[in-house]
Design an enzyme around this catalytic site. Structure first.
Site, PDB file in Angstrom:
ATOM      1  N   ASP A 113      -2.796   3.185 -41.273  1.00 58.54           N
ATOM      2  CA  ASP A 113      -3.950   3.770 -40.575  1.00 58.54           C
ATOM      3  C   ASP A 113      -5.215   3.776 -41.437  1.00 58.54           C
ATOM      4  OD1 ASP A 113      -1.970   4.270 -38.754  1.00 58.54           O
ATOM      5  OD2 ASP A 113      -2.012   6.450 -38.949  1.00 58.54           O
TER       6      ASP A 113
ATOM      7  N   ARG B 105      10.590  -8.592 -58.304  1.00 63.77           N
ATOM      8  CA  ARG B 105      11.030  -8.470 -56.915  1.00 63.77           C
ATOM      9  C   ARG B 105      10.776  -9.692 -56.040  1.00 63.77           C
ATOM     10  NH1 ARG B 105       9.397  -2.487 -55.413  1.00 63.77           N
ATOM     11  NH2 ARG B 105      11.001  -1.764 -56.819  1.00 63.77           N
TER      12      ARG B 105
ATOM     13  N   HIS C 156      11.235  -5.528 -50.462  1.00 65.20           N
ATOM     14  CA  HIS C 156      12.234  -5.030 -51.412  1.00 65.20           C
ATOM     15  C   HIS C 156      13.515  -5.807 -51.168  1.00 65.20           C
ATOM     16  CE1 HIS C 156      14.857  -2.449 -53.713  1.00 65.20           C
ATOM     17  NE2 HIS C 156      13.808  -1.771 -54.151  1.00 65.20           N
TER      18      HIS C 156
ATOM     19  N   GLU D 121      -1.246   3.997 -52.149  1.00 67.98           N
ATOM     20  CA  GLU D 121      -0.876   2.646 -51.689  1.00 67.98           C
ATOM     21  C   GLU D 121      -1.939   2.010 -50.802  1.00 67.98           C
ATOM     22  OE1 GLU D 121       3.208   2.340 -50.413  1.00 67.98           O
ATOM     23  OE2 GLU D 121       2.850   0.398 -49.465  1.00 67.98           O
TER      24      GLU D 121
ATOM     25  N   LYS E 240      -0.042  13.506 -40.740  1.00 66.21           N
ATOM     26  CA  LYS E 240       0.271  13.276 -39.326  1.00 66.21           C
ATOM     27  C   LYS E 240       1.640  13.763 -38.890  1.00 66.21           C
ATOM     28  CE  LYS E 240       1.233   8.272 -39.572  1.00 66.21           C
ATOM     29  NZ  LYS E 240       0.747   6.996 -39.057  1.00 66.21           N
TER      30      LYS E 240
ATOM     31  N   GLY F 239      11.848   5.701 -59.540  1.00 60.96           N
ATOM     32  CA  GLY F 239      11.125   6.589 -60.439  1.00 60.96           C
ATOM     33  C   GLY F 239       9.711   6.146 -60.718  1.00 60.96           C
TER      34      GLY F 239
ATOM     35  N   ARG G  43       3.733  -6.281 -57.191  1.00 57.01           N
ATOM     36  CA  ARG G  43       3.783  -5.032 -57.963  1.00 57.01           C
ATOM     37  C   ARG G  43       5.066  -4.944 -58.797  1.00 57.01           C
ATOM     38  NH1 ARG G  43       6.213   0.081 -56.932  1.00 57.01           N
ATOM     39  NH2 ARG G  43       6.883  -0.651 -54.902  1.00 57.01           N
TER      40      ARG G  43
HETATM   41  P1  FAD Z   1       2.567   8.171 -48.912  1.00 58.24           P
HETATM   42  O1  FAD Z   1       3.469   8.847 -49.859  1.00 58.24           O
HETATM   43  O2  FAD Z   1       3.176   7.199 -47.984  1.00 58.24           O
HETATM   44  O3  FAD Z   1       1.827   9.286 -48.061  1.00 58.24           O
HETATM   45  C1  FAD Z   1       0.991   8.915 -46.992  1.00 58.24           C
HETATM   46  C2  FAD Z   1       0.626  10.166 -46.237  1.00 58.24           C
HETATM   47  O4  FAD Z   1      -0.385   9.883 -45.291  1.00 58.24           O
HETATM   48  C3  FAD Z   1       1.766  10.774 -45.440  1.00 58.24           C
HETATM   49  O5  FAD Z   1       1.686  12.165 -45.573  1.00 58.24           O
HETATM   50  C4  FAD Z   1       1.451  10.367 -44.005  1.00 58.24           C
HETATM   51  O6  FAD Z   1       1.982  11.211 -43.019  1.00 58.24           O
HETATM   52  C5  FAD Z   1      -0.046  10.439 -44.037  1.00 58.24           C
HETATM   53  N1  FAD Z   1      -0.739   9.659 -43.028  1.00 58.24           N
HETATM   54  C6  FAD Z   1      -0.683   8.329 -42.796  1.00 58.24           C
HETATM   55  N2  FAD Z   1      -1.530   7.987 -41.820  1.00 58.24           N
HETATM   56  C7  FAD Z   1      -2.139   9.120 -41.419  1.00 58.24           C
HETATM   57  C8  FAD Z   1      -3.103   9.426 -40.444  1.00 58.24           C
HETATM   58  N3  FAD Z   1      -3.637   8.487 -39.644  1.00 58.24           N
HETATM   59  N4  FAD Z   1      -3.490  10.714 -40.281  1.00 58.24           N
HETATM   60  C9  FAD Z   1      -2.958  11.708 -41.035  1.00 58.24           C
HETATM   61  N5  FAD Z   1      -2.033  11.467 -41.990  1.00 58.24           N
HETATM   62  C10 FAD Z   1      -1.637  10.192 -42.179  1.00 58.24           C
HETATM   63  N6  FAD Z   1       7.226   3.477 -55.907  1.00 58.24           N
HETATM   64  C11 FAD Z   1       7.479   3.751 -57.203  1.00 58.24           C
HETATM   65  O7  FAD Z   1       6.575   3.696 -58.039  1.00 58.24           O
HETATM   66  N7  FAD Z   1       8.734   4.112 -57.586  1.00 58.24           N
HETATM   67  C12 FAD Z   1       9.780   4.198 -56.721  1.00 58.24           C
HETATM   68  O8  FAD Z   1      10.884   4.542 -57.102  1.00 58.24           O
HETATM   69  C13 FAD Z   1       9.538   3.897 -55.358  1.00 58.24           C
HETATM   70  N8  FAD Z   1      10.549   3.931 -54.457  1.00 58.24           N
HETATM   71  C14 FAD Z   1      10.250   3.760 -53.129  1.00 58.24           C
HETATM   72  C15 FAD Z   1      11.267   3.904 -52.186  1.00 58.24           C
HETATM   73  C16 FAD Z   1      10.967   3.813 -50.833  1.00 58.24           C
HETATM   74  C17 FAD Z   1      12.056   3.986 -49.817  1.00 58.24           C
HETATM   75  C18 FAD Z   1       9.642   3.537 -50.426  1.00 58.24           C
HETATM   76  C19 FAD Z   1       9.304   3.437 -48.971  1.00 58.24           C
HETATM   77  C20 FAD Z   1       8.643   3.356 -51.361  1.00 58.24           C
HETATM   78  C21 FAD Z   1       8.940   3.458 -52.721  1.00 58.24           C
HETATM   79  N9  FAD Z   1       7.947   3.296 -53.674  1.00 58.24           N
HETATM   80  C22 FAD Z   1       8.227   3.555 -54.993  1.00 58.24           C
HETATM   81  C23 FAD Z   1       6.554   3.115 -53.284  1.00 58.24           C
HETATM   82  C24 FAD Z   1       5.872   4.493 -53.338  1.00 58.24           C
HETATM   83  O9  FAD Z   1       6.774   5.485 -52.919  1.00 58.24           O
HETATM   84  C25 FAD Z   1       4.648   4.556 -52.461  1.00 58.24           C
HETATM   85  O10 FAD Z   1       3.833   3.457 -52.698  1.00 58.24           O
HETATM   86  C26 FAD Z   1       3.862   5.820 -52.765  1.00 58.24           C
HETATM   87  O11 FAD Z   1       4.706   6.937 -52.615  1.00 58.24           O
HETATM   88  C27 FAD Z   1       2.670   5.923 -51.852  1.00 58.24           C
HETATM   89  O12 FAD Z   1       2.087   7.177 -52.033  1.00 58.24           O
HETATM   90  P2  FAD Z   1       0.828   7.550 -51.153  1.00 58.24           P
HETATM   91  O13 FAD Z   1       0.499   8.950 -51.507  1.00 58.24           O
HETATM   92  O14 FAD Z   1      -0.190   6.513 -51.287  1.00 58.24           O
HETATM   93  O15 FAD Z   1       1.362   7.450 -49.645  1.00 58.24           O
HETATM   94  C1  SIN Z   2      13.386   1.317 -55.996  1.00 55.61           C
HETATM   95  O1  SIN Z   2      13.889   2.386 -56.334  1.00 55.61           O
HETATM   96  O2  SIN Z   2      13.991   0.244 -55.974  1.00 55.61           O
HETATM   97  C2  SIN Z   2      11.968   1.308 -55.569  1.00 55.61           C
HETATM   98  C3  SIN Z   2      11.111   1.232 -56.745  1.00 55.61           C
HETATM   99  C4  SIN Z   2       9.724   0.820 -56.378  1.00 55.61           C
HETATM  100  O3  SIN Z   2       9.437   0.463 -55.234  1.00 55.61           O
HETATM  101  O4  SIN Z   2       8.898   0.830 -57.275  1.00 55.61           O
END
Ligand code: FAD
Ligand code: SIN
Length: 557
Positions: free
Chosen positions: A224, A291, A245, A376, A38, A52, A387
């Site tokens: 979504d 956490r 967090h 996620e 999106k 990580g 988690r």
């Molecule tokens: P996302 O990476 O969120 O990707 C979702 C995608 O879907 C995006 O491209 C978005 O634009 C798209 N999208 C959403 N809705 C729509 C729609 N309606 N139409 C079209 N596209 C759409 N986890 C760890 O294991 N280790 C970490 O160190 C860690 N650090 C984190 C730090 C931060 C700041 C955050 C926010 C999260 C962190 N997490 C971490 C959690 C982890 O990053 C996420 O759970 C994971 O990246 C989710 O991956 P995903 O591919 O499911 O979704």
């Molecule tokens: C963080 O770096 O604290 C995020 C790690 C996670 O969400 O797993």
């Protein structure tokens, strides 16, 4: 708005975070893959992941310990079989990421160039592979480059998935009538909407932190995929387990900036305004507790003191070590006038991760044929009630692989069928564009209700207040949705309003405190309630399910 002809592919992936990209790269061996996303394709929670990805790679670690840590954090609700399979796949999945261009930090002092493994809360060993404090950006960049270069993968940026299309809507009959056949996609730049059809439709839309006023998540995280699946009739589970967090930067100009748990893993202390370490009052593992315990400890401390924030104190750590391990955090804090190595860093908890999601089987299949959910947005049971840090990226690549293998077996119902009826345009509206100011106020209202009444510490009275308020807002939003042009801000508002309500319904139905769900009325864990909370549009009320399901106005998928 104009409707255009359907776009067809073998696999349709909605979302370009780690889950969607990993799926696409594996599924592309089987046929064409269309990714819609999106915003720009890099924009995702993945891109901001800091700490990580967890995997057992150290000689001092073993699978049993990683499994045990995951189960302990999950507080009795993890599905142990899935945890075991994910953990045991870890080293192989890391190898695949390396083969796709990922680069994790190695220990410069070791002759064998072994990985420099970090530690985070709830982990009994060092097992976090990282790329300093920008692990997610490295992974997202590496996988995106591969996808862009792949001849079978096309990416449509600035395209928003609005609602799923069922087989019956494109003229499929019999068992195929109920399969998910595609998704309505809205081009944010041109407002053109178009049905995208595919043999497998994969929701990889990430989390829903934007349901809350304060979150570590980027703006895309509006849940979504969760509500698209709900509206189509799929079951969702355990939405009450929203992970907060413990440490987001507290600064008026810092929007959603996380201070990684790895900072505490490397020895930072949590202190209050008087400089006292307080976490040992709440958990024997103090700053390295899971956490849920750390976020609740901070929440209690803030309520007792009336202070707006607590602090991460790194002053006892060598400055060069802090600056070399966390260059991005140090630079960002400096931009806000904070010397991360030299002064306490103000932090507060914020909504971070959805442990529940769309119920899927071991191969990412949701209840409706043709529909896969990964990352996620999915509920596999791995995270239980809380988690374990850095297990999310691991789960995303684990499930993406399993789903890609399963999706290859999907019948070629949509990609190969010569003729299909174009679906009726469910997004056609007579009215004009919605009023932007009202949209923004409704957004704030949903998010504030969730923050004030459905936060880290809950009680049934407040949950009832939240439900009543959210329902009132949702009615207004559904009316606006039915009568105005379907624009992205309205689509997302409609989604967070429904999702807020679903989270409250799940939270109200769990009469105990477990993991991330702390209910003052029932402050202890109840052994008899070690089961998942299920919610779905068509589930009969009763049994083990959250009751009182909202019927999304507009009906259908
Ligand atoms: P996302 O990476 O969120 O990707 C979702 C995608 O879907 C995006 O491209 C978005 O634009 C798209 N999208 C959403 N809705 C729509 C729609 N309606 N139409 C079209 N596209 C759409 N986890 C760890 O294991 N280790 C970490 O160190 C860690 N650090 C984190 C730090 C931060 C700041 C955050 C926010 C999260 C962190 N997490 C971490 C959690 C982890 O990053 C996420 O759970 C994971 O990246 C989710 O991956 P995903 O591919 O499911 O979704
Ligand atoms: C963080 O770096 O604290 C995020 C790690 C996670 O969400 O797993």
């Amino acid at each position: 708005m104009i409707v255009e002809d359907p776009i067809r592919s073998r696999h349709l992936v909605i979302g370009s975070g780690i889950a969607g990209l990993q799926f696409a790269l594996l599924a592309a061996e089987d046929g064409s893959v269309r990714i819609v996303t999106k915003k720009n394709s890099q924009e995702s929670s993945t891109n901001y992941a800091q700490g990580g990805i967890a995997a057992v790679l150290s000689p001092f670690d073993d699978f049993a310990l990683h499994i045990q840590d995951t189960l302990a954090a999950g507080d009795g609700l993890c599905h142990e079989d899935v945890v075991r399979r994910m953990v045991e796949s870890g080293p192989r999945l890391i190898q695949r990421l390396l083969s796709m261009g990922a680069e994790f930090q190695r220990d410069a002092d070791r002759a064998d160039a072994a990985f420099d493994l970090g530690r985070e809360g709830g982990h009994s060993r060092r097992r976090i592979l990282h790329s300093k404090d920008r692990t997610g950006h490295m992974l997202e960049t590496a996988l995106l480059e591969r996808c862009h270069a792949h001849p079978a993968i096309a990416i449509d940026e600035d395209h928003l998935g609005v609602d799923l299309i069922l087989g019956a809507e494109v003229g499929l009959a019999g068992a195929d009538a109920g399969r998910v056949a595609g998704c309505w996609i809205l081009d944010r730049r041109t407002q053109v909407r178009r049905p995208y059809l595919a043999d497998s439709v994969v929701l990889a839309t990430g989390g829903c932190g934007k349901v809350y006023s304060y979150t570590s998540n980027p703006d895309i995280a509006t849940g979504d995929g969760l509500v698209m699946a709900y509206r189509a009739g799929a079951r969702l589970a355990n939405l009450e387990f929203v992970q907060f967090h413990p440490t987001c930067l507290f600064h008026p100009d810092a929007k959603s900036f996380l201070i990684s748990e790895a900072v505490r893993g490397e020895g930072a202390h949590l202190v209050n305004r008087r400089g006292e370490r307080f976490m040992s009052r709440y958990h024997p593992l103090a700053e390295l507790a899971p956490r849920d315990a750390v976020a609740r400890g901070i929440d209690t401390e803030l309520k007792l003191s009336g202070d707006p924030c607590v602090y991460l104190d790194l002053r006892h750590l060598p400055r060069p070590a802090v600056e070399s391990r966390f260059p991005n955090l140090v630079a960002t804090c400096r931009r806000f006038g904070i010397d991360m190595a030299g002064e306490p860093v103000p932090v507060v908890p914020a909504a971070h991760y959805m442990c529940g999601g769309v119920v899927v089987d071991a191969e990412g299949r949701a209840d409706l044929p043709g529909l896969y959910v990964i990352g996620e947005s999915a509920f596999t049971g791995v995270h239980g009630a809380n988690r374990l840090a850095s297990n999310s990226l691991l789960e995303a690549v684990y499930l993406a692989e399993a789903a890609a293998q399963a999706a290859r077996r999907e019948p070629r119902v949509l990609s190969a069928a010569a003729r299909l009826t174009p679906p009726a345009d469910r997004l056609a509206r007579r009215g004009g564009e919605p009023d932007v100011m009202i949209l923004e106020h409704d957004w704030d209202d949903v998010r504030r209700v969730m923050w004030d009444y459905v936060g880290i510490v809950r009680d049934l009275g407040r949950l009832d207040v939240a439900l009543a308020r959210l329902r009132a807002i949702r009615n207004t939003v559904e009316t606006a949705y039915a009568s105005h042009q379907v624009v992205p801000g309205l689509v997302e508002l409609r989604n967070i309003a429904l999702l807020g309500e679903l989270i409250v319904l799940c939270a109200r139905s769990r009469h105990e405190s477990r993991g991330l769900h702390y209910l003052r009325d029932f402050p202890r864990k109840a052994d008899g309630l070690a089961r998942d909370t299920l919610i779905a549009r068509d589930l009969p009320a009763g049994g083990e399910t959250a009751r009182d399901f909202p019927d999304p106005a507009g009906g259908g998928a």
